[in-house]
Scaffold this motif. Structure first.
Motif, mmCIF file in Angstrom:
data_model
loop_
_atom_site.group_PDB
_atom_site.id
_atom_site.type_symbol
_atom_site.label_atom_id
_atom_site.label_comp_id
_atom_site.label_asym_id
_atom_site.label_seq_id
_atom_site.Cartn_x
_atom_site.Cartn_y
_atom_site.Cartn_z
ATOM 1 N N ARG A 89 80.920 10.926 -48.627
ATOM 2 C CA ARG A 89 79.857 10.178 -49.755
ATOM 3 C C ARG A 89 80.173 9.474 -50.856
ATOM 4 O O ARG A 89 79.795 8.987 -51.475
ATOM 5 N N GLN A 90 79.810 11.186 -51.357
ATOM 6 C CA GLN A 90 79.696 11.361 -53.028
ATOM 7 C C GLN A 90 81.277 10.653 -54.124
ATOM 8 O O GLN A 90 81.191 9.870 -54.785
ATOM 9 N N LYS A 93 81.570 6.574 -53.515
ATOM 10 C CA LYS A 93 80.596 6.668 -54.560
ATOM 11 C C LYS A 93 80.924 6.137 -56.291
ATOM 12 O O LYS A 93 80.922 5.142 -57.323
ATOM 13 N N GLN A 94 82.280 7.497 -56.268
ATOM 14 C CA GLN A 94 82.687 7.763 -57.503
ATOM 15 C C GLN A 94 83.823 6.873 -57.745
ATOM 16 O O GLN A 94 83.927 6.782 -58.944
#
Length: 670
Positions: A89-90, A93-94
């Motif tokens: 998820r992280q 996003k990045q």
């Protein structure tokens, strides 16, 4: 930052090792020297929500709540892999750019697509995502795949096909299993009656085969052979003897069974007596030079079939070996392939791959591979190299990796992969096929012989394991035939009657059941559907067939007896209770054909799902009126198997006996 999302950690590590620089391992991902990141899914991170996630009332099994059809589908994280989902998820996003590196098949496409969508990737990121298709975990092959990225949008139809399959299976399996388990419980059955759109037709194949065996009534039939001699040649050559088999004429139809075999011994005796000592004449003689090409490299199903025939390995054992050979040893390419063809671009690597495979085979003490290598022609391109028949993945072949220690089963499977690959560079099998027809009085006699002139690729194949030729030997084939010409006069020394007996169908084995699943057109009951099915249309996918067979064993619906696979009383009772549409492969074959059409942009998702849901209502109504008397008192299918062996008559049901026609007249002409 580019984020590569692999399906498994092993593939993620292979991607990282193929990108130059010093990398750093982190929690659930690898930081590349370029600033990019490789992460992975650990297989399925998401799964279909259970019915009670849509409404608590579905927790209790009841006819009143069926069918369960979600209006909006829900996916939920798998508890054991939730941590990796958080990592992704992280990273998503990045990331500025996503590269989908799931396995190169329908399920692998959907698996990563669903994660990207579930974790909220923007529309722009999804639109710009690229696809990396990796079939070989060795560094050069991964580097090549990374240099040939495609737009992930090209694979949306493949993902949609997998999504339709997943949801349709959930709807059909869950609703039908609940309905029939509830009915079975009312009849006294102690257990879950699992129904699935693939597993149940597979069970139906086995149950019907067991019924055919139980009902089979053998009968004798009688062949007549003419023992013939040629005349001495013009230059004093010796006479030559051979034999030819009688072909009954239309006037003998009353004496023949459904396969055209003569059931009347008086008729056979009459023919043998009449032709003894009579002159004969050659009315037809054809000699044709033919070639048989090497069998193609393996798909997973063909490899499972060959391994079962050669070594008795089950479909699941072969799949497990393939996964180890691919992920752990890196000795073969992607194993869950349904293709038996190779891309043209691979041809240049052929000699190097073959040399590595032969070296590894010597390590495994298989010297015949080195002998075959001396006959290989690496400028010869077989029919296996065909770009039109290769898309996301190609046939399973060896890699250029040197052998490490293998288990006995892994070595056997690897040997089969190497054998079919090396065979592509050997000459075709060449042979002369000779067929002659002989007239004796009014009777016609036929003989055929096959004479090998160049063994070619067959030097790698033990005779008992060689693929069946299109001109497979039959009961009119003899060892050899003399050179004849139309009009030649022969002498029939004597007629011989050979008594034979019909045999029942053979029980399924892993090999024959897989063969049935991959060529299901032979078993569908609808002749119109049979016409439109391709030879490759089948039940399930390469990745799921072994698991489906094993599931039926775990459910207690099937048991093994040596190599043979049989149905248990519980399996037979379930098939008897279900409507024909659920137990014949017609519906599933039609589904597979339509799912393939979705992946080829020929059919839309809604065109498949809407009629499927509509048909579910009728199937559930049928469940309420089905008879379950044969399941009363059963709960563990496996425990019932031994009991059934002492009373096989329970398999019998009224119907036409497979014993052919009968007759007693003997006056028909030959």
């Amino acid at each position: 930052m580019i984020l590569y999302i692999a399906e498994k950690p092993s593939l993620g590590r292979a991607i990282a090792s193929a990108i130059p620089g010093s990398h750093k391992n982190a929690e659930g991902h690898i930081q590349l020297a370029t600033g990019d990141v490789v992460s992975w899914c650990i297989g399925h991170l998401l799964e279909q929500a259970e019915p009670d996630a849509y409404d608590p009332k579905y927790k209790k099994w009841s006819h009143d709540t069926l069918p369960i059809v979600p209006q909006e589908w829900k996916l939920i994280p798998k508890p054991k892999t939730r941590k990796q989902l958080t990592v992704l998820r992280q990273l998503i996003k990045q990331a500025d750019q996503l590269v989908h590196a799931g396995d190169p098949d329908r399920e692998g496409q959907l698996l990563v697509d669903q994660v990207i969508d579930y974790l909220g990737a923007s529309a722009a990121k999804k639109q710009q995502a690229q696809r990396c298709l990796i079939n070989d975990l060795n560094r050069p092959a991964v580097q090549q795949a990374l240099s040939q990225l495609r737009s992930n949008q090209d694979f949306v139809p493949l993902s949609t096909s997998a999504l339709a399959r997943s949801r349709a299976d959930w709807l059909y399996g869950l609703n039908m299993t609940r309905a029939y388990t509830l009915q079975g419980k009312q009849a006294g059955y102690q257990g879950v009656l699992s129904v699935g759109r693939v597993q149940t037709p597979v069970l139906g194949l086995v149950v019907r085969r067991d019924h055919e065996i139980a009902q089979f009534v053998p009968h004798d039939y009688y062949d007549v052979w003419a023992h013939l001699w040629t005349s001495a040649g013009a230059k004093g050559s010796d006479k030559e003897g051979f034999k030819a088999k009688w072909v009954p004429s239309d006037s003998c139809a009353d004496f023949l069974d459904e396969q055209g075999r003569n059931r009347s011994k008086p008729l056979a005796d009459n023919v043998a007596t009449r032709i003894t000592g009579q002159p004969a004449e050659v009315v037809s003689y054809k000699r044709q030079q033919k070639q048989r090409p090497a069998p193609l490299p393996h798909s997973l199903s063909s490899l499972q079939i060959d391994a079962n025939k050669a070594f008795g390995l089950s479909a699941q054992q072969v799949l497990d070996c393939c996964q180890a050979l691919y992920e752990k040893h890196k000795l073969i390419t992607y194993p869950r392939s349904d293709s038996r063809y190779l891309p043209q671009a691979h041809f240049a690597q052929g000699q190097a791959v073959a040399q590595t495979a032969v070296s590894n085979m010597e390590t495994l003490q298989q010297p015949q591979f080195r002998e075959a290598m001396t006959q290989a022609v690496f400028t010869r391109k077989s029919r296996a190299w065909n770009d039109k028949k290769v898309d996301a993945h190609h046939a399973i072949i060896p890699t250029q990796k040197q052998l490490t220690r293998l288990s006995e089963a892994e070595a056997k499977v690897y040997q089969l992969v190497c054998r079919n690959y090396l065979a592509q560079f050997l000459l075709p099998e060449s042979y002369a096929e000779v067929r002659t027809e002989i007239r004796i009085l009014t009777g016609l006699f036929v003989a055929r012989a096959k004479q090998i002139t160049e063994p070619g690729w067959t030097c790698l194949f033990p005779k008992k394991n060689q693929p069946v030729s299109p001109e497979a030997e039959d009961e009119v084939t003899v060892a050899s035939l003399p050179v004849l010409a139309v009009g030649d006069r022969l002498h029939c020394e004597r007629g011989e009657v050979v008594t034979k007996q019909t045999t029942p169908p053979k029980p399924f084995t892993d090999a024959t059941l897989l063969s049935a699943m991959t060529g299901i057109g032979r078993f569908v009951s609808d002749p119109q559907l049979r016409k439109i099915l391709k030879d490759t249309d089948g039940l399930g996918t390469e990745a799921t067939r072994a698991g489906i067979i094993e599931l039926l064993f775990k459910r207690g619906f099937l048991v093994r007896k040596g190599k043979a696979i049989h149905s248990t009383p519980a399996g037979q009772g379930l098939i008897a209770a279900l409507p024909d549409s659920a137990t014949w492969p017609d519906m599933t074959a039609r589904w597979e054909s339509e799912l393939e059409s979705i992946s080829q942009r020929e059919t839309k998702y809604s065109q498949f799902m809407t009629p499927m849901v509509d048909s579910l209502y009728g199937l559930l109504e049928q469940a309420k009126t089905s008879s379950f008397h044969s399941l009363k008192g059963l709960g563990d299918g496996k425990s019932q198997w031994k009991k059934s062996q002492s009373n096989k008559s329970q398999w019998k049901k009224p119907g036409r006996r497979r014993s052919g026609k009968s007759g007693s007249k003997t006056t028909a002409k030959t």
